[in-house]
Design a protein around this motif. Structure first.
Motif, PDB file in Angstrom:
ATOM      1  N   ASP A 186     -42.665 -50.958  14.714  1.00 23.51           N
ATOM      2  CA  ASP A 186     -43.935 -51.666  14.882  1.00 23.51           C
ATOM      3  C   ASP A 186     -45.020 -50.608  14.854  1.00 23.51           C
ATOM      4  OD1 ASP A 186     -46.130 -53.154  15.562  1.00 23.51           O
ATOM      5  OD2 ASP A 186     -45.255 -54.055  17.362  1.00 23.51           O
ATOM      6  N   ILE A 220     -36.629 -55.835  16.783  1.00 27.25           N
ATOM      7  CA  ILE A 220     -37.726 -55.096  16.173  1.00 27.25           C
ATOM      8  C   ILE A 220     -37.370 -53.621  16.167  1.00 27.25           C
ATOM      9  CG2 ILE A 220     -40.136 -54.390  16.430  1.00 27.25           C
ATOM     10  CD1 ILE A 220     -40.752 -57.154  17.482  1.00 27.25           C
ATOM     11  N   ILE A 222     -36.913 -60.246  21.750  1.00 27.56           N
ATOM     12  CA  ILE A 222     -38.073 -59.791  20.988  1.00 27.56           C
ATOM     13  C   ILE A 222     -39.297 -59.685  21.902  1.00 27.56           C
ATOM     14  CG2 ILE A 222     -39.692 -60.373  19.135  1.00 27.56           C
ATOM     15  CD1 ILE A 222     -37.018 -59.581  18.024  1.00 27.56           C
ATOM     16  N   ASN A 223     -39.938 -58.529  21.861  1.00 26.74           N
ATOM     17  CA  ASN A 223     -41.192 -58.307  22.591  1.00 26.74           C
ATOM     18  C   ASN A 223     -42.251 -57.834  21.597  1.00 26.74           C
ATOM     19  OD1 ASN A 223     -40.319 -58.590  25.519  1.00 26.74           O
ATOM     20  ND2 ASN A 223     -38.910 -56.997  24.834  1.00 26.74           N
ATOM     21  N   VAL A 224     -43.320 -58.600  21.467  1.00 24.76           N
ATOM     22  CA  VAL A 224     -44.383 -58.201  20.546  1.00 24.76           C
ATOM     23  C   VAL A 224     -45.664 -58.938  20.919  1.00 24.76           C
ATOM     24  CG1 VAL A 224     -43.950 -59.986  18.789  1.00 24.76           C
ATOM     25  CG2 VAL A 224     -44.921 -57.785  18.103  1.00 24.76           C
ATOM     26  N   THR A 225     -46.798 -58.292  20.714  1.00 26.28           N
ATOM     27  CA  THR A 225     -48.098 -58.932  20.901  1.00 26.28           C
ATOM     28  C   THR A 225     -48.909 -58.785  19.624  1.00 26.28           C
ATOM     29  OG1 THR A 225     -49.067 -56.917  21.829  1.00 26.28           O
ATOM     30  CG2 THR A 225     -48.142 -58.510  23.381  1.00 26.28           C
ATOM     31  N   ILE A 229     -44.516 -54.724  11.046  1.00 21.37           N
ATOM     32  CA  ILE A 229     -43.432 -54.939  12.001  1.00 21.37           C
ATOM     33  C   ILE A 229     -42.140 -55.126  11.213  1.00 21.37           C
ATOM     34  CG2 ILE A 229     -42.505 -56.447  13.808  1.00 21.37           C
ATOM     35  CD1 ILE A 229     -45.398 -57.214  14.485  1.00 21.37           C
TER      36      ILE A 229
END
Length: 237
Positions: A227, A224, A28-31, A217
């Motif tokens: 987004d 994911i 998972i990559n998210v900011t 999201i």
């Protein structure tokens, strides 16, 4: 804008090292930035709860990096995690988890008591301020068991905000409420986000409520899949 929360390559597996090892989050990559109001959606079993537990520092990822205001939390001790969680993150759940025999004020004071050890006038003033904010000032001395479901959830929101957290994680916060109460609770969180700048990440199955968030999201099978900024949010009130 600086990141409030950054997840990089977050993976989570259960039964690690056994024949039944299962990975439920797959990189998972998210900011998330300060002041955002984000909906986290996905079907049952998609990994939403696991992801929320990791973001809330209630569980550790198997691999990857989770940073809060630039600090890598994956290397922190349990004591440091507990301290960071208590001062940085507020929680609202589907069930309010109030102490039914305590008054509304006493319930809101609980996070401050856990942090400071004993009550004082400043805690009472803070609790009363928050109860006024959620329109329950006149109920401050009423026990939680004597309140409606919507009122109890508003007390839970006030409690989540007691330590002035940077981020509030709300897991299906309106799931047990009727439509009118759900709308009131949601709008309360939205108003706090707009007027106080608190960041919210809300897990919901309710598409109508998600459409009132400024970002959505979507998680499916531990990944994911969407987004997006919700351009229609300002017109869906």
């Amino acid at each position: 804008m600086a990141d409030l929360l950054a997840l990089e390559g977050i993976r989570k597996s259960y039964n690690v090292g056994t024949p039944v090892e299962t990975e439920v989050l797959h990189g998972i990559n998210v900011t998330i930035h300060p002041r955002e109001f984000v909906a986290l959606m996905g079907p049952s079993g998609s990994g939403k709860s696991t992801l929320l537990n990791i973001i809330g520092l209630l569980d550790r990822p198997t691999s990857g990096r989770l940073s809060i205001h630039g600090e890598d939390t994956t290397q922190l001790s349990e004591a440091a995690l507990t301290s960071l969680r208590g001062h940085t993150i507020g929680f609202v759940f589907q069930y309010h988890y109030l102490i039914s025999a305590f008054t509304a004020r006493e319930n809101v004071m609980m996070p401050m008591l856990l942090d400071h050890g004993r009550p004082d006038d400043a805690m009472e003033r803070r609790a009363d301020e928050l109860l006024d904010w959620v329109d329950l000032g006149k109920w401050r001395n009423n026990r939680a068991l004597n309140m409606s479901g919507g009122q109890q959830q508003r007390v839970a929101i006030a409690r989540a905000l007691a330590m002035d957290p940077l981020l509030v994680l709300a897991d299906e916060p309106t799931g047990n409420l009727d439509t009118a109460s759900a709308d009131a609770v949601f709008e309360l969180m939205r108003r706090f986000n707009r007027e106080r700048g608190t960041t919210f990440l809300i897990v919901t199955h309710n598409h109508a409520l998600a459409d009132r968030c400024n970002r959505i999201i979507q998680v499916v099978d531990g990944r994911i899949t969407e987004d997006r900024i919700n351009l229609l949010e300002g017109h869906s009130q």
